[in-house]
Design an enzyme around this catalytic site. Structure first.
Site, PDB file in Angstrom:
ATOM      1  N   ASP A   8       0.866  -1.197   0.000  1.00  0.00           N
ATOM      2  CA  ASP A   8       0.000   0.000   0.000  1.00  0.00           C
ATOM      3  C   ASP A   8       0.893   1.235   0.000  1.00  0.00           C
ATOM      4  O   ASP A   8       1.755   1.390   0.872  1.00  0.00           O
ATOM      5  CB  ASP A   8      -0.897  -0.029   1.247  1.00  0.00           C
ATOM      6  CG  ASP A   8      -1.961   1.058   1.226  1.00  0.00           C
ATOM      7  OD1 ASP A   8      -3.062   0.800   1.735  1.00  0.00           O
ATOM      8  OD2 ASP A   8      -1.696   2.166   0.728  1.00  0.00           O
ATOM      9  N   ASP A 106      -3.801   2.241  -5.301  1.00  0.00           N
ATOM     10  CA  ASP A 106      -2.467   2.231  -4.665  1.00  0.00           C
ATOM     11  C   ASP A 106      -2.227   0.985  -3.811  1.00  0.00           C
ATOM     12  O   ASP A 106      -1.385   0.995  -2.918  1.00  0.00           O
ATOM     13  CB  ASP A 106      -2.269   3.496  -3.823  1.00  0.00           C
ATOM     14  CG  ASP A 106      -2.885   3.398  -2.445  1.00  0.00           C
ATOM     15  OD1 ASP A 106      -3.913   2.716  -2.305  1.00  0.00           O
ATOM     16  OD2 ASP A 106      -2.314   3.996  -1.517  1.00  0.00           O
ATOM     17  N   GLU A 107      -2.928  -0.095  -4.107  1.00  0.00           N
ATOM     18  CA  GLU A 107      -2.913  -1.234  -3.204  1.00  0.00           C
ATOM     19  C   GLU A 107      -2.973  -2.549  -3.983  1.00  0.00           C
ATOM     20  O   GLU A 107      -3.768  -2.655  -4.919  1.00  0.00           O
ATOM     21  CB  GLU A 107      -4.205  -1.128  -2.405  1.00  0.00           C
ATOM     22  CG  GLU A 107      -4.184  -1.543  -1.001  1.00  0.00           C
ATOM     23  CD  GLU A 107      -5.618  -1.444  -0.476  1.00  0.00           C
ATOM     24  OE1 GLU A 107      -6.058  -2.388   0.144  1.00  0.00           O
ATOM     25  OE2 GLU A 107      -6.292  -0.429  -0.739  1.00  0.00           O
TER      26      GLU A 107
HETATM   27  P1  TTP Z   1      -5.305   5.099   0.931  1.00  0.00           P
HETATM   28  O1  TTP Z   1      -4.279   4.055   0.650  1.00  0.00           O
HETATM   29  O2  TTP Z   1      -6.457   4.730   1.791  1.00  0.00           O
HETATM   30  O3  TTP Z   1      -4.624   6.362   1.591  1.00  0.00           O
HETATM   31  P2  TTP Z   1      -3.219   7.029   1.322  1.00  0.00           P
HETATM   32  O4  TTP Z   1      -2.408   6.238   0.363  1.00  0.00           O
HETATM   33  O5  TTP Z   1      -3.446   8.451   0.937  1.00  0.00           O
HETATM   34  O6  TTP Z   1      -2.554   7.039   2.748  1.00  0.00           O
HETATM   35  P3  TTP Z   1      -1.940   5.816   3.582  1.00  0.00           P
HETATM   36  O7  TTP Z   1      -0.511   6.177   3.757  1.00  0.00           O
HETATM   37  O8  TTP Z   1      -2.708   5.796   4.854  1.00  0.00           O
HETATM   38  O9  TTP Z   1      -2.126   4.584   2.756  1.00  0.00           O
HETATM   39  O10 TTP Z   1      -5.912   5.648  -0.426  1.00  0.00           O
HETATM   40  C1  TTP Z   1      -5.137   5.773  -1.629  1.00  0.00           C
HETATM   41  C2  TTP Z   1      -5.540   7.010  -2.388  1.00  0.00           C
HETATM   42  O11 TTP Z   1      -6.927   6.953  -2.701  1.00  0.00           O
HETATM   43  C3  TTP Z   1      -5.350   8.294  -1.621  1.00  0.00           C
HETATM   44  O12 TTP Z   1      -4.043   8.806  -1.761  1.00  0.00           O
HETATM   45  C4  TTP Z   1      -6.401   9.189  -2.199  1.00  0.00           C
HETATM   46  C5  TTP Z   1      -7.502   8.264  -2.626  1.00  0.00           C
HETATM   47  N1  TTP Z   1      -8.608   8.298  -1.640  1.00  0.00           N
HETATM   48  C6  TTP Z   1      -9.663   9.198  -1.848  1.00  0.00           C
HETATM   49  O13 TTP Z   1      -9.682   9.911  -2.852  1.00  0.00           O
HETATM   50  N2  TTP Z   1     -10.667   9.263  -0.919  1.00  0.00           N
HETATM   51  C7  TTP Z   1     -10.681   8.489   0.216  1.00  0.00           C
HETATM   52  O14 TTP Z   1     -11.606   8.591   1.033  1.00  0.00           O
HETATM   53  C8  TTP Z   1      -9.598   7.559   0.421  1.00  0.00           C
HETATM   54  C9  TTP Z   1      -9.554   6.705   1.660  1.00  0.00           C
HETATM   55  C10 TTP Z   1      -8.597   7.530  -0.532  1.00  0.00           C
HETATM   56 MG    MG Z   2      -2.179   4.148   0.592  1.00  0.00          MG
END
Ligand code: TTP
Ligand code: MG
Length: 357
Positions: A8, A106-107
């Protein structure tokens, strides 16, 4: 024995922006809607870790984020760029997996059971993957390694950013026990509250609960909670995930209660989706809608067509049918959206029919 990695990316959208703008380094960055000096509508997509120190997080109203940190750098999302970066990274990941499953932008899950003899080899592979992603895209990620997808995902969440957490089979119990129940997929605030009334706060306590009691309280998912609490997850890493979907959504400048206007906007969204389908030469199977009310209550619904199609009337009918039950509430509407997925380059059904003609 299976060995599964969950990768992730850290603060993905914000991290890409930070990379594109070195001058923002070290500053709080919020990617999302225009804050319009606190009067803006819409929500935060994500925030970098600097901005998270102020309590800013994904899905929060942008106006609240502005209140928490007016000096943050507020940026509109550049989806095209994030999608390109994501594609490059997924390509790297795919090369290092026996089986690969992208879960979101992103996962991803990687089944490495064949190529890694043990968890130590998997750890070395994870280090290599982190180095490659940093080298090629200049971004950091967090990786969890476990005997199944459930544990791998919890492990990648365990230490962020730039984390690497390995949970071997024999360590699963000790790893799960202290986690709050909300860490488990499907346990949100409401369920957690009911569990708390049952004196269950941690996953360890959930594992010790009477499964028949859980089932009587939560129905079938009660059994699922119990299984998760014991670290059981037999689901495979599958490559069938359909990465592409085409969707449009809109947050109204002002909350809306004029249903005619809502349908007008929906028609526009449908038209845009349809144009994009034709442009990208895709046929769809699944139609979904999203609606958010003034109080942020949000619903999504989907409907699957038995065959792939490009029929705009079918798309419109499905969207109308899905959204209709949500338009009969007293509340005003803040956001609506529509999406098609299950995309295909060929119209399978019609081809078959032609063969049999
Ligand atoms: P995430 O992997 O949930 O968050 P992140 O990568 O920003 O942070 P983390 O380090 O905690 O993993 O989500 C990936 C991307 O998806 C995030 O950068 C933006 C988008 N996203 C949204 O647009 N709205 C949301 O509510 C979430 C959770 C994510
Ligand atoms: Mg993320």
């Amino acid at each position: 024995m299976r060995i599964i990695l969950h990768v992730d990316l850290d603060a993905f959208f914000a991290a890409v922006e930070e990379r594109e703008h070195p001058e923002y380094k070290g500053l709080p960055i919020v990617v999302g809607a225009d804050p319009k000096e606190g009067k803006g509508r819409g929500v935060v997509s994500t925030a970098n870790y600097e901005a998270r120190k102020y309590g800013i997080k994904s899905a929060m109203p942008i106006s609240k984020a502005y209140k928490l940190c007016p000096n943050a750098i507020f940026l509109r999302p550049n989806f095209e760029l994030y999608e390109k970066v994501s594609e490059n990274i997924m390509q790297i990941l795919r090369q290092h997996a026996d089986k690969f499953e992208q879960v979101s932008i992103d996962e991803a899950f990687l089944d490495v059971s064949k190529r890694c003899k043990n968890f130590e080899e998997a750890r070395q592979l994870a280090i290599l993957i982190k180095e490659k992603i940093f080298e090629v895209e200049g971004l950091t990620c967090s990786i969890g390694i476990g005997p199944n997808k459930l544990i791998a995902k919890l492990a990648s969440d365990y230490k962020k950013p730039d984390g690497l957490t390995v949970v071997e089979e024999e360590k699963v119990k000790g790893f799960l026990e202290p986690l709050p129940v909300e860490a488990l997929l499907g346990i949100g605030r409401k369920t957690a509250k009911v569990l708390q009334e049952m004196k269950i706060k941690t996953v360890g306590e959930l594992a010790k609960a009477d499964p028949t009691l859980l089932i009587s309280k939560f129905g079938k998912v009660g059994a699922y909670f119990y299984q998760m609490a014991h670290g059981i997850d037999e689901s495979e890493v599958t490559e069938e995930w359909e990465p592409k979907s085409i969707g449009r959504e809109i947050t109204f400048e002002k909350d809306v209660d004029d249903i005619k206007f809502v349908f007008q906007v929906l028609d526009e969204l449908i038209e845009e989706i349809y144009k994009e389908l034709l442009k990208q030469k895709y046929f769809f199977k699944i139609v979904s809608i999203k609606i958010r009310y003034e109080d942020f209550e949000t619903h999504t619904r989907a409907k699957t067509n038995p065959f792939s199609t490009q029929d705009v009337r079918l798309l419109r009918n499905f969207v109308y049918e899905l959204i209709l039950p949500f338009l009969q509430k007293e509340k005003k509407i803040r956001l609506i959206g529509a999406r098609v997925s299950g995309l295909n380059k060929v119209e399978k059904q019609r081809k078959l029919v032609e063969v049999f003609k």
